[in-house]
Write an enzyme that holds these catalytic residues in place. Structure first.
Site, short mmCIF file in Angstrom:
data_model
loop_
_atom_site.label_atom_id
_atom_site.label_comp_id
_atom_site.label_asym_id
_atom_site.label_seq_id
_atom_site.Cartn_x
_atom_site.Cartn_y
_atom_site.Cartn_z
N GLU A 118 0.82 -1.21 0.00
CA GLU A 118 0.00 0.00 0.00
C GLU A 118 0.86 1.27 0.00
OE1 GLU A 118 -0.30 -1.72 4.25
OE2 GLU A 118 0.26 -2.37 2.25
N CYS B 216 -0.72 -2.43 8.31
CA CYS B 216 -0.12 -2.22 9.62
C CYS B 216 -0.47 -0.79 10.07
CB CYS B 216 1.40 -2.40 9.55
SG CYS B 216 2.27 -1.10 8.63
#
Length: 151
Positions: free
Chosen positions: A80, A106
């Site tokens: 990402e 995360c």
């Protein structure tokens, strides 16, 4: 003006598109040279793919993602983050977009997702630490975990 992620009124149509984009993100994950975990990402805005990414080392570095003991090297970029940085280098932006991610983000990448203005996250596998999802929910990002494709 706040821009919302494109969501179809017909839930069946939305699911069909979500699954199609997720299949593409899974294919993109296969490009990763990482051995422990391969992650793919697509950013879709107004019905168009505007960016893609997979986890790996920064441009110009060897493609080895893990050290001799199998641990991920600290400088490996998450899928990402790669997709968001690719948008940042373009003339486009991710404001109001949907992020398709094979694994939930995360907590560090969740901050990037919020700052990029992404409004919807569709993911398959939950990351071991839910802090990233918690932050996104608090930031108003719509979260959806897809069930694996039926056999």
């Amino acid at each position: 003006m706040q821009q919302e992620a494109l969501v179809y009124a017909d839930p069946r149509k939305q699911e069909r598109y979500d699954r199609a984009y997720m299949r593409m993100a899974r294919e993109w994950a296969k490009l990763s040279h990482c051995t422990r975990k391969k992650v793919g990402a697509l950013i879709v805005k107004e019905g168009m793919i505007i960016s893609d990414g997979y986890n790996g080392t920064p441009t110009g570095f060897p493609n080895d993602c893990e050290d001799e003991s199998g641990m991920t090297l600290w400088y490996v970029l998450h899928a990402e983050a790669n997709a968001i940085m690719k948008v940042a280098r373009s003339t486009n932006n991710a404001r109001g977009a949907t992020l398709y991610l094979t694994h939930s983000p995360c907590k560090e990448c969740s901050k990037l997702i919020l700052q990029a203005g992404i409004k919807r996250l569709v993911y398959l596998t939950a990351y071991k630490d839910p802090s990233g999802l918690d932050l996104l929910a608090r930031g108003g990002v719509a979260l959806q975990q897809l069930e694996p494709d039926p056999a």
